[in-house]
Design a protein around this motif. Structure first.
Motif, PDB file in Angstrom:
ATOM      1  N   LEU A 398       0.828  -1.214   0.000  1.00 22.75           N
ATOM      2  CA  LEU A 398       0.000   0.000   0.000  1.00 22.75           C
ATOM      3  C   LEU A 398       0.858   1.258   0.000  1.00 22.75           C
ATOM      4  O   LEU A 398       0.454   2.288  -0.557  1.00 22.75           O
ATOM      5  CB  LEU A 398      -0.933  -0.015   1.207  1.00 22.75           C
ATOM      6  CG  LEU A 398      -2.081  -1.030   1.150  1.00 22.75           C
ATOM      7  CD1 LEU A 398      -2.771  -1.130   2.507  1.00 22.75           C
ATOM      8  CD2 LEU A 398      -3.090  -0.646   0.078  1.00 22.75           C
ATOM      9  N   SER A 399       2.025   1.193   0.645  1.00 23.16           N
ATOM     10  CA  SER A 399       2.894   2.379   0.668  1.00 23.16           C
ATOM     11  C   SER A 399       3.396   2.715  -0.735  1.00 23.16           C
ATOM     12  O   SER A 399       3.586   3.891  -1.074  1.00 23.16           O
ATOM     13  CB  SER A 399       4.069   2.139   1.613  1.00 23.16           C
ATOM     14  OG  SER A 399       4.930   1.125   1.115  1.00 23.16           O
ATOM     15  N   LEU A 436      -5.309  -4.084   8.964  1.00 23.19           N
ATOM     16  CA  LEU A 436      -4.935  -2.837   8.282  1.00 23.19           C
ATOM     17  C   LEU A 436      -5.656  -1.617   8.841  1.00 23.19           C
ATOM     18  O   LEU A 436      -5.300  -0.485   8.493  1.00 23.19           O
ATOM     19  CB  LEU A 436      -5.240  -2.964   6.789  1.00 23.19           C
ATOM     20  CG  LEU A 436      -4.483  -4.077   6.046  1.00 23.19           C
ATOM     21  CD1 LEU A 436      -4.913  -4.129   4.590  1.00 23.19           C
ATOM     22  CD2 LEU A 436      -2.979  -3.867   6.150  1.00 23.19           C
ATOM     23  N   LEU A 437      -6.656  -1.836   9.692  1.00 20.74           N
ATOM     24  CA  LEU A 437      -7.403  -0.717  10.270  1.00 20.74           C
ATOM     25  C   LEU A 437      -6.468   0.151  11.109  1.00 20.74           C
ATOM     26  O   LEU A 437      -5.771  -0.340  12.002  1.00 20.74           O
ATOM     27  CB  LEU A 437      -8.548  -1.249  11.137  1.00 20.74           C
ATOM     28  CG  LEU A 437      -9.393  -0.215  11.863  1.00 20.74           C
ATOM     29  CD1 LEU A 437     -10.106   0.695  10.872  1.00 20.74           C
ATOM     30  CD2 LEU A 437     -10.396  -0.895  12.781  1.00 20.74           C
ATOM     31  N   LYS A 443      -3.626   5.648   8.268  1.00 24.04           N
ATOM     32  CA  LYS A 443      -3.398   6.955   8.897  1.00 24.04           C
ATOM     33  C   LYS A 443      -2.924   7.977   7.872  1.00 24.04           C
ATOM     34  O   LYS A 443      -3.304   9.162   7.929  1.00 24.04           O
ATOM     35  CB  LYS A 443      -2.385   6.805  10.027  1.00 24.04           C
ATOM     36  CG  LYS A 443      -2.931   6.032  11.222  1.00 24.04           C
ATOM     37  CD  LYS A 443      -1.908   5.935  12.342  1.00 24.04           C
ATOM     38  CE  LYS A 443      -2.499   5.194  13.548  1.00 24.04           C
ATOM     39  NZ  LYS A 443      -1.523   5.032  14.639  1.00 24.04           N
ATOM     40  N   HIS A 444      -2.079   7.526   6.952  1.00 22.66           N
ATOM     41  CA  HIS A 444      -1.631   8.447   5.894  1.00 22.66           C
ATOM     42  C   HIS A 444      -2.818   8.908   5.051  1.00 22.66           C
ATOM     43  O   HIS A 444      -2.914  10.084   4.685  1.00 22.66           O
ATOM     44  CB  HIS A 444      -0.600   7.738   5.012  1.00 22.66           C
ATOM     45  CG  HIS A 444      -0.199   8.522   3.799  1.00 22.66           C
ATOM     46  ND1 HIS A 444       0.610   9.634   3.855  1.00 22.66           N
ATOM     47  CD2 HIS A 444      -0.531   8.362   2.481  1.00 22.66           C
ATOM     48  CE1 HIS A 444       0.769  10.134   2.640  1.00 22.66           C
ATOM     49  NE2 HIS A 444       0.092   9.382   1.783  1.00 22.66           N
ATOM     50  N   LEU A 445      -3.709   7.979   4.749  1.00 21.05           N
ATOM     51  CA  LEU A 445      -4.905   8.320   3.978  1.00 21.05           C
ATOM     52  C   LEU A 445      -5.746   9.367   4.714  1.00 21.05           C
ATOM     53  O   LEU A 445      -6.241  10.327   4.107  1.00 21.05           O
ATOM     54  CB  LEU A 445      -5.731   7.063   3.729  1.00 21.05           C
ATOM     55  CG  LEU A 445      -6.934   7.179   2.794  1.00 21.05           C
ATOM     56  CD1 LEU A 445      -6.471   7.420   1.365  1.00 21.05           C
ATOM     57  CD2 LEU A 445      -7.784   5.913   2.859  1.00 21.05           C
ATOM     58  N   PHE A 449      -6.637  13.327   3.446  1.00 21.26           N
ATOM     59  CA  PHE A 449      -7.998  13.749   3.118  1.00 21.26           C
ATOM     60  C   PHE A 449      -8.660  14.592   4.207  1.00 21.26           C
ATOM     61  O   PHE A 449      -9.692  15.208   3.928  1.00 21.26           O
ATOM     62  CB  PHE A 449      -8.866  12.517   2.824  1.00 21.26           C
ATOM     63  CG  PHE A 449      -8.723  12.008   1.436  1.00 21.26           C
ATOM     64  CD1 PHE A 449      -9.510  12.502   0.405  1.00 21.26           C
ATOM     65  CD2 PHE A 449      -7.776  11.038   1.125  1.00 21.26           C
ATOM     66  CE1 PHE A 449      -9.370  12.031  -0.890  1.00 21.26           C
ATOM     67  CE2 PHE A 449      -7.627  10.566  -0.162  1.00 21.26           C
ATOM     68  CZ  PHE A 449      -8.421  11.063  -1.172  1.00 21.26           C
ATOM     69  N   ALA A 450      -8.123  14.620   5.421  1.00 20.27           N
ATOM     70  CA  ALA A 450      -8.750  15.419   6.486  1.00 20.27           C
ATOM     71  C   ALA A 450      -8.843  16.898   6.103  1.00 20.27           C
ATOM     72  O   ALA A 450      -9.911  17.514   6.258  1.00 20.27           O
ATOM     73  CB  ALA A 450      -8.005  15.226   7.802  1.00 20.27           C
TER      74      ALA A 450
END
Length: 776
Positions: A398-399, A436-437, A443-445, A449-450
């Motif tokens: 994912l990274s 993965l939660l 956390k990067h995601l 998007f925050a």
């Protein structure tokens, strides 16, 4: 006998066999096709329709053979051979033998094609003697061996050959033949091949360690070239060689040469490299977990290869380091191939727009999720002992995607929200995976998007506020669904915004709670603004309407009522929170709506009261002692002597009664909230009675004019009955004020009936519907 069905060939033959035709005897044979692939040799007796004996040719091989000693009769011999059984046939001439062999060759479907030996016919030209016997068939086979160069090997001394090298060649060629089989063998020899190889080793003394080293070397060569080799087979061969090298054979006996030991170390290094490569490419070497159990066996074999000897287990941490390194490489390999696959249809020569890049990234994200789901479904069981390494592999995978995702998001124009589906897609998957939660990528995601979510909420708040301001400035107050156009647009936007944020399923609880509180507070503020603007518009609209009995409740007034009703219903959904401490938003806006509803009901009732006061002010001209009253009474009496004068004042009463009834019907039909209607009618009736009571009280010392009395009786009775039909409670209808008005009018009615002598013309305060029927 009749000709049998499906007959292929027939004639007389001498024959003898082990299980059938046990005596050497001449018989009549018929070759019959029993089914599509089954043939049988059947022998018949004279004048018999059924065969005496038969032989199914499945599995038999037919070929020419030499004359058999001890068998008298027949000149040209051939046989049918099957494992454990041989049947010898003989015909009286060579041509008949050739025809029989060809027919049986087609029937058996054998791979070996029989070739007739060279015939030397010696015929007696004049005497017509019988032809001599054929040349021995052994001579024919000797010629074939000489032709192919095999006679040298047949006659050679076995001790003069290097059987280790010959066996290696034999085993390699056998494996090549086996791997070319139409059915997948995964490197395993067939039982027949194993028998031949075992026989060779036993006959010529080939070492078992050398045999398995060669076998393992051959399997590695095929596996390195992409052939599928069973890891269990590699495991068995490696374990056998290792037991020789390390001297731990189960039977306690084992030897190894220096050359074999060196070769074993070389093969061991190659095997480790192969296994690490297969683990790195586990998705492609074992697609969808197939062959079943192969990946698990590969991991087990790797652990065996890492052992220093055959008995000392390798530390788990060392195995873990190797597998971690393989899975790190696997993440790069998988993502590289996946990104290449995702960009197959990309137009290289064209300029790629940010929207197209984002679309490709969303498609790539779908493929990334699919890969991780396949890993979990098909390969997680094999890595059960190293599940934490699979989680690290997924995070690494994912990274790599995060790098491409970030670069695409940076190219997007500011204040665009097309990237939110990407967040929803990834977040929904990550939320469902316990491992993965809230991991690194998750956390990067959220960090990426925050700010976009906060910016989106800010802009939506500003946009909604502006739409409220512009909408109410241009509002026509035409009914739209449950309210007006502006209120419906407002509530839809607030609900859509909250639904959108809710569907994001933000994983961080604190930020999610912050977003929820902000949206609830925003909704409360927006609904409050809507209610206040509606209240101002209501009052302004009411002031512009008529004050006479011609007034009818406009549609816009009802629409404003409905806006209040809808605002209250929407506030329950948009402003309430589950946490009890935060219900202040909901209770605050509820209080505001209730207070505003009370105010607009009061304003509307005041309007109705104003109209009633206008009617009463017209009646005041008939007050006793005024000049107008005396003049009007004299005029009416004088005119009534000559013409039929209509009842004065009834038009005024009828106009007011019509106004009340139509206003009630409009409100009942157009306003959506029954409770507000009942509250309005209660207050309207009470206020009307109070106004009438006050007017009568001001004239306590005066006797009512006959026309005043008739109009008041009609107004009061009609009001009482109409409001009772609208559901006003008896306790409200029969209030003290009403009783006071009723008593006063009853007294005035009695006085008028005495003084006027029936001047009321049937109008009375008594509970009767007769005058209503007459007057209606």
């Amino acid at each position: 006998m009749d000709k049998p069905q499906n007959m292929k060939h027939c004639g007389y033959l001498w024959t003898i066999g082990k299980n059938v035709w046990k005596r050497w005897k001449k018989r009549f044979f018929v070759l019959v096709q029993v089914s599509q692939y089954t043939f049988a040799m059947c022998s018949y007796r004279e004048k018999k329709a059924e065969p005496q004996e038969l032989l199914q040719l499945d599995g038999y091989t037919v070929d020419y053979t030499d004359p058999q000693p001890g068998l008298e009769g027949g000149r040209a011999f051939f046989n049918a051979v099957k494992e454990g059984d041989t049947v010898i046939f003989a015909s009286d001439d060579e041509q008949d033998r050739i025809l029989w062999v060809q027919a049986m060759y087609r029937a058996t479907g054998q791979s070996h094609k029989p070739i007739p030996p060279t015939q030397i016919q010696k015929l007696n030209a004049k005497g017509g003697s019988v032809p001599q016997l054929d040349a021995p068939i052994s001579q024919f086979y000797a010629d074939r061996a000489q032709k192919h160069g095999m006679d040298e090997f047949i006659s050679a001394n076995p001790c003069m050959f290097d059987h280790a090298t010959l066996f290696e060649t034999l085993q390699r060629l056998t494996l090549d033949h086996r791997l070319n089989d139409s059915y997948s063998c995964l490197g395993w020899f067939s039982p027949g091949q194993v028998f031949v190889l075992d026989e060779y080793c036993a006959r010529y003394g080939t070492r078992g360690c050398h045999r398995h080293l060669c076998y393992l070397n051959n399997l590695l060569e095929r596996a390195e070239n992409g052939a599928m080799i069973d890891p269990t087979l590699l495991h068995y061969s490696f374990a056998f060689c290792a037991s020789h090298v390390h001297g731990n054979r189960p039977d306690g006996i084992g030897t190894v040469t220096v050359e074999e030991k060196e070769r074993f170390e070389e093969i061991k290094a190659r095997l480790r490299s192969l296994l690490e490569n297969q683990i790195t490419h586990f998705r492609y070497c074992f697609p969808f977990g197939r062959p079943e159990g192969a990946l698990k066996a590969t991991l087990s074999l790797l652990e065996r290869v890492l052992m220093k000897d055959i008995v000392t287990p390798v530390p788990q941490e060392e195995v873990k380091v190797v597998i971690r390194k393989c899975l790190e490489k696997a993440a790069l390999v998988n993502y590289t191939r996946l990104s290449e696959y995702a960009k197959i249809e990309e137009n290289v020569g064209q300029l790629v727009t940010p929207a197209k890049k984002l679309e490709d990234t969303i498609r790539l994200a779908e493929l990334v999720i699919e890969v991780l789901q396949q890993n979990e479904e098909h390969h997680a069981e094999a890595f059960a002992w190293w599940s934490d390494l699979m989680v690290e592999h997924a995070e690494t995978f994912l990274s790599l995607f995060a790098v491409d995702m970030d670069s695409v998001l940076e190219t997007q124009a500011p204040d665009t929200w097309d990237s939110f589906p990407l967040f929803q897609l990834l977040n929904d998957f990550l939320r469902s995976d316990y491992n993965l939660l809230n991991g690194k990528f998750h956390k990067h995601l959220q960090d990426v998007f925050a700010p976009l979510v906060v910016r989106y909420v800010d802009l939506m708040e500003s946009s909604i506020a502006q739409s409220i301001h512009r909408g109410f400035d241009r509002e026509s107050w035409e009914p739209v669904n449950n309210g007006s156009g502006t209120s419906e647009d407002l509530f839809w936007k607030l609900d859509a915004l909250q639904t959108f944020i809710r569907d994001l399923h933000w994983p961080e609880e604190e930020f999610a709670k912050h977003l929820e509180q902000r949206l609830k507070l925003m909704s409360s503020d927006m609904i409050e603004s809507c209610v206040k603007r509606t209240r101002v518009a209501f009052e302004a609209k009411l002031q512009k309407t008529s004050r006479s009995t011609d007034f009818r409740v406009p549609q816009s007034i009802c629409t404003m009522f409905n806006v209040m009703v809808d605002a209250k219903a929407q506030s329950t959904k948009l402003c309430s929170m589950e946490v009890g401490q935060e219900r202040q938003y909901h209770s605050k806006i509820d209080e505001l709506i209730e207070e505003t509803v009370k105010e607009i009901i009061t304003l509307l009732v005041a309007k109705f009261v104003t109209i009633l006061e206008g009617v009463l002010s017209k009646l005041s001209r008939y007050d006793e002692g005024t000049l107008f009253s005396s003049f009007l009474s004299f005029t009416v009496k004088a005119a009534s002597k000559y013409v039929d004068v209509p009842k004065p004042g009834m038009d005024l009463a009828d106009a007011y009664v019509t106004f009340v009834r139509q206003s009630q019907d409009i409100l009942r039909d157009k306003v959506n909230e029954e409770m507000y209607i009942e509250r309005l009618f209660d207050q309207w009736y009470t206020s009307s009675m109070n106004v009438v009571c006050t007017w009568l009280t001001d004239r306590m010392d005066l006797q009512l004019h006959i026309y005043q009395l008739k109009i008041l009786i009609r107004l009061v009775k009609k009001a009482y009955r109409d409001f009772r039909l609208q559901g006003v409670l008896d306790s409200t209808l029969n209030s003290k004020t009403y009783e006071t008005v009723r008593n006063r009018l009853t007294v005035e009615e009695a006085t008028a009936s005495v003084s006027e002598g029936g001047g009321l013309q049937g109008i009375t305060m008594k509970d009767s519907d007769e005058e209503d029927e007459d007057e209606d």
